[in-house]
Design a protein around this motif. Structure first.
Motif, PDB file in Angstrom:
ATOM      1  N   UNK A   7     -46.772  30.125  25.244  1.00 15.02           N
ATOM      2  CA  UNK A   7     -45.416  31.075  25.415  1.00 15.02           C
ATOM      3  C   UNK A   7     -45.921  31.811  26.634  1.00 15.02           C
ATOM      4  N   UNK A   8     -46.993  31.323  27.427  1.00 17.77           N
ATOM      5  CA  UNK A   8     -47.069  32.372  28.541  1.00 17.77           C
ATOM      6  C   UNK A   8     -47.250  31.385  29.748  1.00 17.77           C
ATOM      7  N   UNK A   9     -46.750  32.024  30.919  1.00 18.45           N
ATOM      8  CA  UNK A   9     -46.857  31.394  32.240  1.00 18.45           C
ATOM      9  C   UNK A   9     -47.702  32.321  33.131  1.00 18.45           C
ATOM     10  N   UNK A  30     -37.972  42.421  34.399  1.00 14.02           N
ATOM     11  CA  UNK A  30     -36.590  42.218  34.431  1.00 14.02           C
ATOM     12  C   UNK A  30     -36.331  40.791  35.175  1.00 14.02           C
ATOM     13  N   UNK A  31     -37.187  40.293  36.158  1.00 16.37           N
ATOM     14  CA  UNK A  31     -36.824  39.034  36.579  1.00 16.37           C
ATOM     15  C   UNK A  31     -36.812  37.839  35.870  1.00 16.37           C
ATOM     16  N   UNK A  32     -37.816  37.854  34.764  1.00 22.34           N
ATOM     17  CA  UNK A  32     -37.888  36.953  33.742  1.00 22.34           C
ATOM     18  C   UNK A  32     -37.265  37.138  32.462  1.00 22.34           C
ATOM     19  N   UNK A  33     -36.575  38.174  32.496  1.00 21.25           N
ATOM     20  CA  UNK A  33     -35.509  38.150  31.298  1.00 21.25           C
ATOM     21  C   UNK A  33     -33.949  37.778  31.816  1.00 21.25           C
ATOM     22  N   UNK A  34     -33.834  37.557  33.066  1.00 24.06           N
ATOM     23  CA  UNK A  34     -32.390  37.381  33.599  1.00 24.06           C
ATOM     24  C   UNK A  34     -32.053  35.930  33.266  1.00 24.06           C
ATOM     25  N   UNK A  35     -30.842  35.779  33.103  1.00 24.95           N
ATOM     26  CA  UNK A  35     -30.570  34.440  32.775  1.00 24.95           C
ATOM     27  C   UNK A  35     -30.518  33.561  34.027  1.00 24.95           C
ATOM     28  N   UNK A  36     -30.099  34.327  35.126  1.00 27.23           N
ATOM     29  CA  UNK A  36     -30.092  33.382  36.088  1.00 27.23           C
ATOM     30  C   UNK A  36     -31.465  32.903  36.740  1.00 27.23           C
ATOM     31  N   UNK A  37     -32.501  33.376  36.327  1.00 24.92           N
ATOM     32  CA  UNK A  37     -33.827  32.831  36.607  1.00 24.92           C
ATOM     33  C   UNK A  37     -34.332  32.030  35.277  1.00 24.92           C
ATOM     34  N   UNK A  38     -33.200  31.514  34.584  1.00 27.65           N
ATOM     35  CA  UNK A  38     -33.859  30.839  33.352  1.00 27.65           C
ATOM     36  C   UNK A  38     -34.604  31.652  32.305  1.00 27.65           C
ATOM     37  N   UNK A  39     -34.533  32.961  32.417  1.00 33.44           N
ATOM     38  CA  UNK A  39     -35.271  33.604  31.595  1.00 33.44           C
ATOM     39  C   UNK A  39     -34.927  33.727  30.167  1.00 33.44           C
ATOM     40  N   UNK A  40     -35.677  34.712  29.549  1.00 29.12           N
ATOM     41  CA  UNK A  40     -35.366  35.042  28.329  1.00 29.12           C
ATOM     42  C   UNK A  40     -36.153  36.100  27.628  1.00 29.12           C
ATOM     43  N   UNK A  41     -36.118  36.249  26.239  1.00 30.87           N
ATOM     44  CA  UNK A  41     -37.131  37.721  25.985  1.00 30.87           C
ATOM     45  C   UNK A  41     -38.268  37.766  26.300  1.00 30.87           C
ATOM     46  N   UNK A  42     -38.808  38.779  27.020  1.00 34.23           N
ATOM     47  CA  UNK A  42     -40.286  38.704  27.502  1.00 34.23           C
ATOM     48  C   UNK A  42     -41.133  39.637  26.406  1.00 34.23           C
ATOM     49  N   UNK A  52     -55.872  38.615  42.264  1.00 37.30           N
ATOM     50  CA  UNK A  52     -54.827  39.380  43.094  1.00 37.30           C
ATOM     51  C   UNK A  52     -53.608  38.791  43.216  1.00 37.30           C
ATOM     52  N   UNK A  53     -52.710  39.553  42.870  1.00 39.42           N
ATOM     53  CA  UNK A  53     -51.558  39.158  43.102  1.00 39.42           C
ATOM     54  C   UNK A  53     -51.076  38.003  42.051  1.00 39.42           C
ATOM     55  N   UNK A  54     -51.671  38.138  40.695  1.00 37.84           N
ATOM     56  CA  UNK A  54     -51.247  37.148  39.752  1.00 37.84           C
ATOM     57  C   UNK A  54     -50.938  38.092  38.574  1.00 37.84           C
ATOM     58  N   UNK A  55     -50.026  37.580  37.688  1.00 35.14           N
ATOM     59  CA  UNK A  55     -49.576  38.144  36.548  1.00 35.14           C
ATOM     60  C   UNK A  55     -49.537  37.093  35.482  1.00 35.14           C
ATOM     61  N   UNK A  56     -49.531  37.625  34.221  1.00 35.69           N
ATOM     62  CA  UNK A  56     -49.127  36.578  33.030  1.00 35.69           C
ATOM     63  C   UNK A  56     -48.006  37.321  32.286  1.00 35.69           C
ATOM     64  N   UNK A  57     -47.053  36.148  32.216  1.00 37.04           N
ATOM     65  CA  UNK A  57     -45.656  36.618  31.555  1.00 37.04           C
ATOM     66  C   UNK A  57     -45.731  35.819  30.017  1.00 37.04           C
ATOM     67  N   UNK A  58     -45.737  36.469  28.889  1.00 39.44           N
ATOM     68  CA  UNK A  58     -45.508  36.049  27.775  1.00 39.44           C
ATOM     69  C   UNK A  58     -43.995  36.242  27.159  1.00 39.44           C
ATOM     70  N   UNK A  59     -43.408  34.862  26.720  1.00 40.82           N
ATOM     71  CA  UNK A  59     -42.042  35.127  26.176  1.00 40.82           C
ATOM     72  C   UNK A  59     -42.285  34.942  24.835  1.00 40.82           C
ATOM     73  N   UNK A  60     -41.068  35.478  24.213  1.00 43.95           N
ATOM     74  CA  UNK A  60     -40.900  35.412  22.625  1.00 43.95           C
ATOM     75  C   UNK A  60     -41.017  34.028  22.363  1.00 43.95           C
TER      76      UNK A  60
END
Length: 101
Positions: A7-9, A30-42, A52-60
């Protein structure tokens, strides 16, 4: 629920050092929760990371990962940033160190 790794990118291309880390974490969430970015619940944003300059985003939901990866272009835009930044979004795998960014 799928395993956390499924569930992580991995997000690369984050402008480093422009804003406080907690502010950048908010902008990413906010970016990855927005539907215009195909996002969802983070569930969680991990930033900064050892890279450096790298993040991990985990979705529900794992489905959101698939949708986010299908989007052609992720532009990180926020009024606190002077311009937009193109993000590189890839699937998280166990061996993240194999990524060439």
């Amino acid at each position: 629920q799928a395993a956390k790794s499924a569930r992580t990118v991995v997000i690369a291309g984050i402008p480093d050092g422009l804003l406080h880390n907690d502010v950048m974490t908010d902008i990413l969430m906010i970016h990855f929760q927005m539907s215009k970015n195909n996002g969802g619940d983070v569930e969680e944003v991990t930033y900064p990371t050892v890279r450096k300059g790298v993040a991990y985003v985990t979705f529900e939901d794992q489905e959101v990962v698939e949708r986010v990866l299908k989007k052609d272009e992720h532009r990180l835009e926020d009024k606190r940033l002077s311009r937009y930044y193109l993000l590189n979004v890839t699937r998280y795998c166990e061996n993240v160190s194999s990524f060439i960014i």
